[in-house]
Design a protein around this motif. Structure first.
Motif, PDB file in Angstrom:
ATOM      1  N   SER A  91       0.824  -1.314   0.084  1.00 46.78           N
ATOM      2  CA  SER A  91       0.248  -0.016  -0.173  1.00 46.78           C
ATOM      3  C   SER A  91       0.890   1.255  -0.083  1.00 46.78           C
ATOM      4  CB  SER A  91      -0.994   0.051   1.152  1.00 46.78           C
ATOM      5  OG  SER A  91      -0.195  -0.085   2.418  1.00 46.78           O
ATOM      6  N   LEU A  92       2.061   1.143   0.464  1.00 44.13           N
ATOM      7  CA  LEU A  92       2.992   2.362   0.480  1.00 44.13           C
ATOM      8  C   LEU A  92       3.839   2.173  -0.795  1.00 44.13           C
ATOM      9  CD1 LEU A  92       4.275   2.147   3.981  1.00 44.13           C
ATOM     10  CD2 LEU A  92       2.834   3.850   3.232  1.00 44.13           C
ATOM     11  N   LEU A  93       4.131   1.298  -1.486  1.00 46.02           N
ATOM     12  CA  LEU A  93       4.962   0.965  -2.624  1.00 46.02           C
ATOM     13  C   LEU A  93       4.279   1.549  -3.941  1.00 46.02           C
ATOM     14  CD1 LEU A  93       7.498   0.061  -3.840  1.00 46.02           C
ATOM     15  CD2 LEU A  93       6.476  -2.239  -4.521  1.00 46.02           C
ATOM     16  N   LEU A  94       2.976   1.382  -4.031  1.00 43.31           N
ATOM     17  CA  LEU A  94       2.116   1.753  -5.302  1.00 43.31           C
ATOM     18  C   LEU A  94       1.997   3.487  -5.362  1.00 43.31           C
ATOM     19  CD1 LEU A  94      -0.761  -1.014  -5.389  1.00 43.31           C
ATOM     20  CD2 LEU A  94       1.383  -0.823  -6.876  1.00 43.31           C
ATOM     21  N   PRO A  95       1.742   4.014  -4.340  1.00 43.11           N
ATOM     22  CA  PRO A  95       1.589   5.511  -4.354  1.00 43.11           C
ATOM     23  C   PRO A  95       3.217   6.153  -4.831  1.00 43.11           C
ATOM     24  CG  PRO A  95       0.526   5.167  -2.611  1.00 43.11           C
ATOM     25  CD  PRO A  95       1.296   3.811  -2.918  1.00 43.11           C
ATOM     26  N   LEU A  96       4.178   5.551  -4.189  1.00 46.04           N
ATOM     27  CA  LEU A  96       5.210   6.129  -4.193  1.00 46.04           C
ATOM     28  C   LEU A  96       5.934   5.672  -5.583  1.00 46.04           C
ATOM     29  CD1 LEU A  96       7.310   4.999  -1.077  1.00 46.04           C
ATOM     30  CD2 LEU A  96       6.758   7.295  -1.897  1.00 46.04           C
ATOM     31  N   ALA A  97       5.721   4.640  -6.128  1.00 48.39           N
ATOM     32  CA  ALA A  97       5.952   4.293  -7.794  1.00 48.39           C
ATOM     33  C   ALA A  97       5.183   5.267  -8.720  1.00 48.39           C
ATOM     34  CB  ALA A  97       5.560   2.808  -7.863  1.00 48.39           C
ATOM     35  N   ALA A  98       4.057   5.594  -8.412  1.00 50.15           N
ATOM     36  CA  ALA A  98       3.132   6.463  -9.153  1.00 50.15           C
ATOM     37  C   ALA A  98       3.588   7.793  -9.223  1.00 50.15           C
ATOM     38  CB  ALA A  98       1.574   6.501  -8.701  1.00 50.15           C
ATOM     39  N   PHE A  99       4.150   8.355  -8.097  1.00 44.67           N
ATOM     40  CA  PHE A  99       4.542   9.554  -8.190  1.00 44.67           C
ATOM     41  C   PHE A  99       5.932   9.784  -8.616  1.00 44.67           C
ATOM     42  CE2 PHE A  99       1.321  10.264  -4.822  1.00 44.67           C
ATOM     43  CZ  PHE A  99       0.810  11.347  -5.489  1.00 44.67           C
ATOM     44  N   ALA A 100       6.785   8.614  -8.440  1.00 46.41           N
ATOM     45  CA  ALA A 100       8.223   8.477  -9.138  1.00 46.41           C
ATOM     46  C   ALA A 100       7.988   8.465 -10.610  1.00 46.41           C
ATOM     47  CB  ALA A 100       8.899   7.300  -8.698  1.00 46.41           C
ATOM     48  N   PHE A 101       7.135   7.783 -11.144  1.00 42.16           N
ATOM     49  CA  PHE A 101       6.687   7.897 -12.570  1.00 42.16           C
ATOM     50  C   PHE A 101       6.226   9.098 -13.008  1.00 42.16           C
ATOM     51  CE2 PHE A 101       3.465   7.585 -15.967  1.00 42.16           C
ATOM     52  CZ  PHE A 101       4.150   6.997 -17.123  1.00 42.16           C
ATOM     53  N   LEU A 102       5.513   9.849 -12.286  1.00 44.12           N
ATOM     54  CA  LEU A 102       5.125  11.225 -12.829  1.00 44.12           C
ATOM     55  C   LEU A 102       6.104  12.152 -12.485  1.00 44.12           C
ATOM     56  CD1 LEU A 102       1.811  11.454 -10.564  1.00 44.12           C
ATOM     57  CD2 LEU A 102       2.140  11.536 -13.121  1.00 44.12           C
TER      58      LEU A 102
END
Length: 80
Positions: free
Chosen positions: A4-15
């Motif tokens: 649950s913490l990894l998915l938002p971090l990955a999304a913001f890293a992509f952005l």
């Protein structure tokens, strides 16, 4: 909890890696909408049994106190 913490971090890293400002704004809006839409999905799987007092006569003692003086009062509760 880790996922649950990894998915938002990955999304913001992509952005952060996106160079086009218009695309970045659009993708950020989509990601935020998806995160907000996914909130609040939890709940209980069943309902709790109602708490019922069995019929009968019960003795209750209530203690009233003021200015260091305490006075017990005995009450009778009848449940039908």
């Amino acid at each position: 909890a880790g996922l649950s913490l990894l998915l938002p971090l990955a999304a913001f890293a992509f952005l952060a890696a996106v160079k086009n400002p218009r695309l970045k704004v659009g993708l950020t809006s989509c990601v935020l909408c998806l995160f907000l839409a996914s909130c609040g999905g939890g709940g209980s799987s069943g309902s709790a049994a109602p708490r019922v007092t069995p019929p009968g006569t019960y003795q209750i003692t209530v203690n009233a106190s003021a200015s260091g003086v305490s006075h017990p009062i005995k009450l009778t509760l009848k449940v039908q």
